[in-house]
Design an enzyme around this catalytic site. Structure first.
Site, mmCIF file in Angstrom:
data_model
loop_
_atom_site.group_PDB
_atom_site.id
_atom_site.type_symbol
_atom_site.label_atom_id
_atom_site.label_comp_id
_atom_site.label_asym_id
_atom_site.label_seq_id
_atom_site.Cartn_x
_atom_site.Cartn_y
_atom_site.Cartn_z
ATOM 1 N N GLU A 75 14.238 9.867 28.936
ATOM 2 C CA GLU A 75 15.062 11.035 29.640
ATOM 3 C C GLU A 75 16.056 11.408 28.584
ATOM 4 O O GLU A 75 16.202 12.751 28.162
ATOM 5 C CB GLU A 75 15.676 10.517 30.732
ATOM 6 C CG GLU A 75 14.623 10.569 31.869
ATOM 7 C CD GLU A 75 14.223 9.201 32.442
ATOM 8 O OE1 GLU A 75 14.387 8.390 31.384
ATOM 9 O OE2 GLU A 75 13.426 9.222 33.179
ATOM 10 N N HIS A 144 15.930 6.184 44.447
ATOM 11 C CA HIS A 144 15.310 7.427 44.381
ATOM 12 C C HIS A 144 15.452 8.242 45.615
ATOM 13 O O HIS A 144 14.867 9.241 46.201
ATOM 14 C CB HIS A 144 13.815 7.208 44.627
ATOM 15 C CG HIS A 144 12.910 6.342 43.328
ATOM 16 N ND1 HIS A 144 13.434 4.932 43.267
ATOM 17 C CD2 HIS A 144 12.148 6.741 42.437
ATOM 18 C CE1 HIS A 144 12.617 4.806 42.104
ATOM 19 N NE2 HIS A 144 11.942 5.649 41.768
#
Lengths: 343, 320
Positions: A75, A144
C-alpha cells in the site's frame, strides 16, 4: 434516464464513465481485476474478482491492464506512486481493500498527499482518489471492520466522503475524481447492495452539501453513512409516537456542511448524532462541538451521541451486533431529550 | 532416516488433524453454518508441521489469517479452535478474534494477524526480547509470498539482521498473493534470494515434504539458539482452497492444481514412511483425527455464545 442500481454498480458506472471521458485515469489496487499473471487462462481479458466486493468488475475487459492495475500487496508503494503520478498530470484512483489496511500506507497520505500543496508553496496539487471499504456487521473481525472516518477528517488537506445511497455514491465519486485534491472515498461494505434510483448520465454532487433524508420538526438526527438508514428506521418508530425527526446525511465530512446541521437544530432544538465508530475524537464529538459552539441558543436539551463502544470490533456475532447502534438506541436517546428538556 | 518412528507418527497425526479440520471448515463455509471470512490451510500442512514441532513450547510465533494449521500443529485443542471459528464462548479467544485471529500464547501462538506482514516486526521483537533477557529461545513468523512487498517485511529483516535477533522468518510460498500469481507480483528470482542483501541465511525447501521443512527448521533453530541471529525459510507449497472459502479461484489452472495434488503432503509422507509405518496404522490415525474433529465441532456447536457483557472487557489490562 434513471434506473435502479445498487451502490456497487453505481460506483462501477461512475468509474467507467469517467475513465471513458478521461484517459489520465488509472485504477490501482490489490485484486481490483484479479488473476494478474494468469492471462493465459483468462485470455479474453476477463477479470477474476473485480475487487473483493466487485466494484471494479469488468473494467479490465474494457480498459486493459494498463489502466486497471493489479498491484502487489504494497500500500505504501502504490498510494505513494499514485501521489507521484498525480503530480505530473495523471488522475490515479487507488483502492485500499479494507479501510483497516490504511495503516500500511498512512504516512503517504498523512505526511505527503495532504501537505504537499501547502508546504511547497501552492504550486502543485495531488488529485488522487483513495477508495476504501468501511464498516462492521460483516463478521470480518477486528482488523477488517473499522470505519476510521475521523482519522482522515482530522487531517487538513484531505477530503473525506462517505455516501449512504447509490445516487450519492455515483455523484460524489465523479466529484471526487474531478477534485484537484486527495479524496478519501469510503464505501460501506454492508451498503453495496442497497438499491436507489440513479441517473444514467454522468452528474456530480458537490462536496460540503448535506442531504436531508427526512424532514421533521422535533429532533435532528445526523447519521454517519450506514447509520443514516438506522436513523430513518428510528424516525419511523418515533413518528408512531408523535415525534417527527429530521434525518441528515452530511455525505462529506471534510468539508462538512455546517449550515444545514445548524439550520436544522435551529428548527428542532434537539440533536442526536449516530455513528457506528468508536465515540472518542469522532464525527459525533466534532458535530457536537460545532452545535455547542455555534448553535447553543437553539438547543432545548442535551446533545446525544449514539455510537459503538470504545472497544475494538469483536468477531462473535452477538457481540458484533451489540457493538453496532440500532434504531432502538436512537429512539431511547431522542426520548431522553424530551425528558431532559430545559425550560 | 534420522527421525524416529514416534516423531513420524506425531507428525502424521498433526498433519491429518489439520486436513480433517479444514475439510470440515470447508463444509461449514459451503453450508453457511458460520459467519465471516474463512481461510483454509489444506495443502500446506507440511509447512506448519515441519516448522512448529521442533520449537519449544516457550518459543513464540506469529501467524496469519490462514492460521488453523498453525494452531493445530501446535496442538491447540480442536474444540477451542472450532469454537473460535463460530465465535462461541468456548473459542480460544472466547469468540472475540474469529477464524482470522486465532491465538493461544500458552501454546506459543501469539496470534493470527489479519494485516499482511503484520506479524514479522512483532516476532522480531519477541526474538529481540529473548536475546536481551538472556534466554536461548527463538521466535518464528509465518508469512505468505504476498507479504514480501510490505515495508514491514523489509524493516523486520533489517532490524533482525542488525541486532542479530534469533527469529526464523517462514515463508509459505503458495504461489498466490490473494488472486495474483507470483510471476506477476514478484520480480526477484525467489523470496529466499531476497534475504541475502540483509545478510540473513536463507533456504528454499520443498514445502510439501514435512521432513525437508523440519531439517531446514532445525538448522535455523540451532543458528538462533547459538547466537547466529535470524534465518529465513521459503517453503514451496500450494493451497487447495481459495484465498478465502467462496473464492471462485478462476485464476488457478486446473493442470497446476492437479500437479500439486500429486505432491500432496499426506501422500508424500505415506511414500516416505513406507516400510517403517504400516499404512493401516496411518489410516487408523487419520480416522481418529476425523472423529476428533467431529467431536470438537459438536462441542463448538453446542457451546453458548459469549455474554454480551464481554463486548467491553479486555480493552485495557488492569493496573496491577
Amino acid at each position: 434516464m434513471t434506473r435502479t442500481l445498487n451502490i456497487k454498480d453505481a460506483l462501477n458506472e461512475a468509474l467507467r464513465q469517467e475513465m471513458e471521458a478521461d484517459s489520465r485515469i488509472v485504477l490501482m489496487g490489490e485484486d481490483i481485476a484479479g488473476g494478474a499473471g494468469r492471462d493465459d487462462i483468462n485470455p479474453d481479458g476477463t477479470d477474476c474478482w473485480g475487487g473483493v466486493f466487485g466494484v471494479t468488475k469488468d473494467l479490465l475487459g474494457q480498459f486493459g491492464r494498463d489502466r486497471v492495475v493489479d498491484t502487489a500487496i504494497a500500500e505504501t508503494g502504490f498510494v505513494g506512486a499514485a501521489i507521484g503520478a498525480s503530480l505530473v498530470g495523471m488522475r490515479p484512483i487507488v483502492e485500499i481493500m479494507f479501510a483497516d489496511f490504511i495503516g500500511t500506507s498512512f504516512d503517504q497520505l498523512l505526511n505527503h498527499a495532504a501537505k504537499l500543496r501547502y508546504m511547497y508553496g501552492g504550486k502543485v496539487s495531488v488529485p488522487i482518489v483513495v477508495r476504501t471499504v468501511t464498516g462492521a456487521g460483516f463478521r470480518a473481525g477486528a482488523e477488517h471492520s473499522q470505519t476510521l472516518y475521523s482519522l482522515y477528517t482530522h487531517v487538513p488537506g484531505l477530503k473525506v466522503v462517505a455516501p449512504s445511497t447509490a445516487r450519492d455514491a455515483k455523484g460524489l465519486m465523479l466529484s471526487a475524481i474531478r477534485d484537484p485534491n486527495p479524496v478519501i472515498f469510503m464505501e460501506h461494505k454492508r451498503l453495496y447492495l442497497l438499491d436507489d434510483d440513479v441517473p444514467e448520465e454522468p452528474y456530480t454532487i458537490p462536496f460540503g452539501v448535506a442531504r436531508i433524508a427526512r424532514e421533521g420538526k422535533d429532533v435532528t438526527i445526523v447519521g454517519v453513512q450506514k447509520m443514516v438508514h438506522t436513523a430513518l428506521d428510528a424516525a419511523k418508530l418515533l413518528a408512531e409516537e408523535g415525534i417527527e425527526a429530521e434525518v441528515i446525511d452530511p455525505r462529506t465530512y471534510s468539508p462538512l456542511d455546517e449550515d444545514t446541521i445548524l439550520g436544522s437544530v435551529e428548527k428542532t432544538g434537539r440533536l442526536v448524532i449516530v455513528d457506528e465508530s468508536h465515540p472518542r475524537c469522532s464525527l459525533p464529538t466534532d458535530i457536537s462541538a460545532l452545535v455547542a459552539d455555534k448553535g447553543f441558543a437553539s438547543l432545548r436539551s442535551p446533545i446525544k451521541m449514539v455510537t459503538g463502544p470504545h472497544t475494538p470490533i469483536p468477531f462473535s456475532p452477538p457481540l458484533e451486533d451489540a457493538f453496532i447502534p440500532d434504531a432502538g438506541q436512537i429512539v431511547e436517546a431522542v426520548k431522553s431529550q424530551f425528558e431532559m428538556a430545559r425550560s | 532416516m534420522t527421525v524416529g518412528r514416534d516423531t513420524l507418527i506425531d507428525l502424521w497425526t498433526r498433519m491429518v488433524r489439520i486436513r480433517r479440520f479444514e475439510d470440515r471448515v470447508a463444509t461449514v463455509a459451503a453450508n453457511n453454518e458460520a459467519d465471516g471470512f474463512l481461510h483454509t490451510y489444506s495443502g500446506q500442512e507440511a509447512v506448519a508441521c515441519g516448522v512448529l514441532p521442533p520449537l519449544r513450547d516457550e518459543d513464540w510465533f506469529t501467524s496469519t489469517y490462514r492460521n488453523h494449521g498453525h494452531a493445530i500443529a501446535r496442538n491447540i485443542p480442536l474444540d477451542g479452535l472450532a469454537g473460535e471459528v463460530y465465535g462461541k464462548a468456548n473459542g480460544v479467544c472466547r469468540g472475540k478474534g474469529g477464524s482470522m485471529h486465532v491465538a493461544d500464547q500458552d501454546y506459543g501462538m501469539i496470534g493470527g494477524m489479519g494485516i499482511v506482514a503484520g506479524g514479522l516486526p512483532i516476532a522480531t521483537g519477541v526474538a529481540y526480547g529473548y536475546k536481551y533477557l538472556g534466554k536461548d529461545n527463538v521466535s518464528a513468523a509465518f508469512f505468505g509470498d504476498g507479504a514480501v512487498h510490505q515495508g514491514a517485511w523489509h524493516e523486520s529483516l533489517d532490524f533482525a539482521a542488525l541486532f542479530e535477533c534469533p527469529v526464523i522468518f517462514v515463508c509459505e510460498n503458495n504461489l498466490y498473493a490473494e488472486s495474483t500469481y507470483i510471476e506477476y507480483h514478484l520480480n526477484a528470482e525467489s523470496i529466499s534470494a531476497m534475504a541475502a542483501p540483509y545478510g540473513i541465511p536463507a533456504v528454499q525447501v520443498d514445502g510439501m515434504d514435512v521432513l525437508a521443512v523440519r531439517d531446514a527448521m532445525e538448522e535455523a533453530i540451532d543458528r538462533g539458539r547459538s547466537g547466529g541471529g535470524p534465518s529465513l525459510i521459503e517453503a514451496m507449497t500450494y493451497r487447495y482452497g481459495g484465498q478465502y472459502e467462496g473464492d471462485n479461484q478462476l485464476y488457478k489452472p486446473a493442470k497446476e492444481e492437479a500437479w500439486w495434488r500429486e505432491q500432496d503432503p499426506l501422500l508424500r509422507f505415506r511414500a516416505t514412511v513406507e516400510g517403517i509405518i504400516d499404512s493401516a496404522e496411518l489410516d487408523a490415525i487419520d480416522e481418529q483425527a476425523a472423529a476428533d474433529v467431529a467431536a470438537a465441532f459438536d462441542i463448538a456447536i453446542a457451546a453458548p455464545w459469549p455474554d454480551v457483557s464481554e463486548l467491553t472487557t479486555d480493552v485495557y489490562a488492569p493496573i496491577a
